[in-house]
Structure formats: structure tokens, C-alpha cells
Design a protein around this motif. Structure first.
Motif: not given
Length: 278
Positions: A170-192
Motif C-alpha cells: 500500500a505504501a508503494r502507491v502512497g497510502f501510508d503515514w508520512p512519519s512515525t509520529d502519525e503511526v504512534i498517534d494511531k497506536i494511542v487511538e487504537e489502544a483507547q
């Protein structure tokens, strides 16, 4: 050559300690002989052998992880035998032979390394080679009429590994977060969301979402999540064994202890490991 001579030659090959690959193929053929073979081997099919294939691959990885080089030869042999087993079953069905498996892999390696076996220069970085490799694989998928971005990611892969592969595609076609910060924010969201889940089905779904995002974080950090988890497993094993050893010195077993005592022994083992590393 008469049948008797052929049988004698096969017998000699099977018992030849330096028979190499032909010996292993003949042993497999004999094991699968419907009249004189091993009943268990004869009864197997692709589906029943596949779990053993996966298990043997992990045992190879385990030997490498432990740097158990004396064991690696045997584990590689076990994994090779799995390929031989599948090829023998395919040959019996008229699908393909072991030689065809080897030729297919040889053709693939030659095609995917034009900088080694063709006219291209090999003066390229490992990253460039990875990029070229992915481009060649994309052409191969197109030739197989795999049109979707995620087509061809094997369903039988371990779930964590498959998650990473799906995310890479998915990342090869641009479907990806631009940095680890967004991924970590998503981890916090999913944990909640996991914390707020109530019924078992919802809990399982949210837990799966959290694992999927953790795999994505590993990809962004350029970490192999399987290797990281194996290392964590090994660390847990070491420290729990230290708990058992500490309790044994006190004439106790874990079931005779309590969490506070075991936590203290865990912390002591952790401190020792840190001091040994410094």
C-alpha cells in the motif's frame, strides 16, 4: 536396465552416505510408494504437510538466532526435505518435478539479477537493488494478471509478516503515514478503542487493529517485527528462568511464591543484564 538391476541401484543409492540430492529424492520416492512406503508418509497431502514446512522454517530461524551453527545444518536439511516432500506429491499428480522447481528458481534468480547475470552494471547500492527487485516483481505480477496492489500477498503467511507485506504494498502507491509520529498517534487511538470495547467480538477486532498498527510502526522504524518479538520472547525466557533459579536457591518453586517476590527477582535479573551490557 532390468527391474532387478534398477531396484539394486536404488538400494545402493539409498544407503550411500555421499548420495547427495539424488539419494534424498529416492528416499522420498520410496517413502511415498503406495505399496512398500511408510503409511504415514503415503497418507499425507499438501495441506497436511504445509504446517510442518512452516515449522521447519522457523526452526531454521531459531538456530540462526541462537547462532547454533552445529544445529543449522540439520535444520536446513529438515527444511529441504519439506520441499522434496511437496515436489514428490506434485510429481505423483503430474504437476511438476523437483528438477522443475529448481529450474524455476534458477530462472527467477537470473531474471531478477540482470546486474549479475546480464548486461546491467552491478555498481548499485543495496537500496537501489531492492527498488529494482520490487520493480521486476511488479512486472511478474502483471504478467500473472495480478491487477490489485495487494494481489499475490500469500494468505498462508504468519499474520504479523503478512501485515507488514500488505502495508509495504500500500505504501508503494502512497497510502501510508508520512512519519512515525502519525503511526504512534494511531497506536494511542487504537489502544483507547480497545480499552472502550465491551463485547468479546469487538475486543478481538480492536486488538487486531492495534497489532496491525504496531506492525506498521515496525515498518516505519525499519524493524523486523518477527525478529523483535523473538528477541522479546528470549528476554522473557531468560528473566523468568532467573526467577526460577532465585526461588530454587530459597528452596521454593514459582507456585510457592507470590507476584511481589517474583517481581523483585525479575527486577534483579533485569539489573544484572543492564550492568553486564554497560
Amino acid at each position: 536396465m532390468s527391474d532387478t538391476q534398477s531396484d539394486a541401484a536404488a538400494h545402493d543409492l539409498i544407503h550411500d552416505p555421499q548420495g547427495g540430492m539424488p539419494r534424498l529424492l529416492e528416499i522420498m520416492r520410496r517413502l511415498r510408494d503406495p505399496e512398500t512406503g511408510c503409511p504415514w508418509d503415503v497418507a499425507q497431502d499438501f495441506a497436511t504437510i504445509a504446517p510442518y514446512t512452516i515449522e521447519e522454517a522457523y526452526e531454521v530461524a531459531d538456530a540462526i538466532e541462537r547462532e547454533a551453527w552445529g544445529e543449522l545444518k540439520g535444520e536446513l536439511g529438515d527444511l529441504l526435505f519439506q520441499s522434496v516432500f511437496h515436489a514428490q506429491m506434485a510429481s505423483e499428480r503430474g504437476l511438476f518435478t523437483f528438477d522443475e522447481v529448481a529450474d524455476t528458481m534458477s530462472d527467477k534468480m537470473v531474471a531478477r539479477h540482470p546486474h549479475v547475470f546480464g548486461d546491467e552494471s552491478n555498481a548499485k547500492s543495496p537500496d537501489q537493488q531492492v527498488s529494482d527487485w520490487e520493480a521486476i516483481k511488479a512486472e511478474e505480477r502483471a504478467a500473472r494478471a495480478e491487477k490489485g496492489v495487494l494481489d499475490g500477498v500469500a494468505l498462508g503467511l504468519p499474520a504479523l509478516l503478512r501485515a507488514v507485506k500488505l502495508q509495504k504494498r500500500a505504501a508503494r502507491v502512497g497510502f501510508d503515514w508520512p512519519s512515525t509520529d502519525e503511526v504512534i498517534d494511531k497506536i494511542v487511538e487504537e489502544a483507547q478503542e480497545l480499552r472502550e470495547a465491551t463485547d468479546p467480538t469487538h475486543v478481538e477486532e480492536e486488538f487486531g487493529d492495534l497489532l496491525f498498527v504496531m506492525a506498521n510502526l515496525a515498518r516505519h522504524l525499519k524493524i523486523d517485527p518477527e525478529a523483535a518479538l523473538r528477541a522479546a520472547n528470549a528476554k522473557f525466557t531468560r528473566r523468568f528462568e532467573a526467577i526460577e533459579a532465585g526461588l530454587a536457591e530459597r528452596g521454593k518453586r514459582p507456585e510457592d511464591s507470590d507476584l511481589a517476590e517474583m517481581d523483585a527477582l525479575w527486577d534483579a535479573a533485569k539489573a544484572r543484564e543492564k550492568s553486564e551490557k554497560s
